[in-house]
Scaffold this motif. Structure first.
Motif, PDB file in Angstrom:
ATOM      1  N   VAL A 148       0.802  -1.020   0.034  1.00 22.71           N
ATOM      2  CA  VAL A 148       0.036   0.082  -0.115  1.00 22.71           C
ATOM      3  C   VAL A 148       0.870   1.092   0.025  1.00 22.71           C
ATOM      4  CG1 VAL A 148      -1.523   1.382   1.203  1.00 22.71           C
ATOM      5  CG2 VAL A 148      -1.754  -1.291   1.078  1.00 22.71           C
ATOM      6  N   ASP A 192       0.651   5.220  -0.074  1.00 23.61           N
ATOM      7  CA  ASP A 192       0.044   6.421   0.172  1.00 23.61           C
ATOM      8  C   ASP A 192       0.648   7.400   1.316  1.00 23.61           C
ATOM      9  OD1 ASP A 192      -2.474   8.490   0.769  1.00 23.61           O
ATOM     10  OD2 ASP A 192      -3.576   7.063  -0.500  1.00 23.61           O
ATOM     11  N   LYS A 195      -1.495   8.466   6.317  1.00 27.44           N
ATOM     12  CA  LYS A 195      -1.372   7.234   6.979  1.00 27.44           C
ATOM     13  C   LYS A 195      -3.050   6.699   7.448  1.00 27.44           C
ATOM     14  CE  LYS A 195       0.322   5.531  11.555  1.00 27.44           C
ATOM     15  NZ  LYS A 195       0.931   5.778  12.483  1.00 27.44           N
ATOM     16  N   ARG A 202      -3.597   4.573   4.288  1.00 27.17           N
ATOM     17  CA  ARG A 202      -3.058   3.200   4.537  1.00 27.17           C
ATOM     18  C   ARG A 202      -3.671   2.520   5.508  1.00 27.17           C
ATOM     19  NH1 ARG A 202       1.683   6.642   4.784  1.00 27.17           N
ATOM     20  NH2 ARG A 202       2.144   5.682   6.801  1.00 27.17           N
ATOM     21  N   GLN A 203      -4.156   3.000   6.482  1.00 21.96           N
ATOM     22  CA  GLN A 203      -4.555   2.161   7.622  1.00 21.96           C
ATOM     23  C   GLN A 203      -5.991   1.375   7.198  1.00 21.96           C
ATOM     24  OE1 GLN A 203      -4.823   5.017  10.792  1.00 21.96           O
ATOM     25  NE2 GLN A 203      -2.975   4.075  11.918  1.00 21.96           N
ATOM     26  N   GLU A 217      -6.783   0.990   4.022  1.00 23.56           N
ATOM     27  CA  GLU A 217      -6.587   0.027   2.672  1.00 23.56           C
ATOM     28  C   GLU A 217      -6.027  -1.301   3.414  1.00 23.56           C
ATOM     29  OE1 GLU A 217      -4.306   1.795  -0.022  1.00 23.56           O
ATOM     30  OE2 GLU A 217      -5.737   3.220  -0.895  1.00 23.56           O
ATOM     31  N   ARG A 218      -4.984  -1.167   4.457  1.00 28.23           N
ATOM     32  CA  ARG A 218      -4.272  -2.345   5.098  1.00 28.23           C
ATOM     33  C   ARG A 218      -5.602  -3.276   5.842  1.00 28.23           C
ATOM     34  NH1 ARG A 218      -0.063  -4.303   7.945  1.00 28.23           N
ATOM     35  NH2 ARG A 218       1.193  -2.813   7.561  1.00 28.23           N
ATOM     36  N   GLU A 259       3.640  -1.291   3.948  1.00 22.11           N
ATOM     37  CA  GLU A 259       3.147  -0.147   3.565  1.00 22.11           C
ATOM     38  C   GLU A 259       4.492   0.968   3.325  1.00 22.11           C
ATOM     39  OE1 GLU A 259       1.232   1.995   6.678  1.00 22.11           O
ATOM     40  OE2 GLU A 259      -0.103   0.149   7.252  1.00 22.11           O
ATOM     41  N   GLU A 312       4.911   5.392   2.468  1.00 22.76           N
ATOM     42  CA  GLU A 312       4.597   6.593   2.136  1.00 22.76           C
ATOM     43  C   GLU A 312       4.689   7.556   1.078  1.00 22.76           C
ATOM     44  OE1 GLU A 312       6.807   9.418   5.137  1.00 22.76           O
ATOM     45  OE2 GLU A 312       5.568   8.056   6.208  1.00 22.76           O
TER      46      GLU A 312
END
Length: 123
Positions: free
Chosen positions: A5, A7, A10, A13-14, A16-17, A29, A31
């Motif tokens: 992921v 992005d 944050k 990302r959380q 999507e995770r 992940e 960033e």
């Protein structure tokens, strides 16, 4: 199966995770695109990348071109997940090697449908 992921947000990302883990993925992940290239070197078994367009350091389009220039990563499925909705940008991403495109905001069902399509296409 492992997913990456990418992005700069944050919270995104959380989310999507969480969705990916519920679908059975192991998630890594990053960033920005530069960090994502490092993650790919560390995790050669990544099979799916969810990629944001607008990020500092190296944006999604630059990262996409770098991944597609490396023959070791040609089988990785890449989905742009972004607020970028200009038709020209979508065309550029597909021409540069993106396999799919998902607009933010999205929900788990939308993400799952796109991933299932991508992975069935890969079989």
């Amino acid at each position: 199966m492992k997913a990456l992921v990418v992005d700069d947000s944050k919270p995104i990302r959380q989310i999507e995770r969480k969705y990916l883990e519920e679908l059975g993925f192991e998630v890594v992940e990053a960033e920005n695109g530069k960090e994502a290239l490092e993650r790919l070197k560390e995790h050669p078994d990544v099979r799916l990348i969810l990629l944001d367009w607008h990020m500092p350091v190296m944006n999604g389009y630059e990262f996409l071109k770098a991944v597609r220039a490396n023959p070791d990563w040609k089988e990785i499925k890449i989905m742009m997940v972004t607020t970028e909705n200009q038709q020209q940008s979508v065309i550029e991403a597909i021409m540069a090697g993106a396999n799919e495109y998902l607009m933010k905001p999205f929900d788990k069902d939308m993400l799952e449908a796109k991933i299932r399509f991508l992975l069935e296409e890969a079989l």
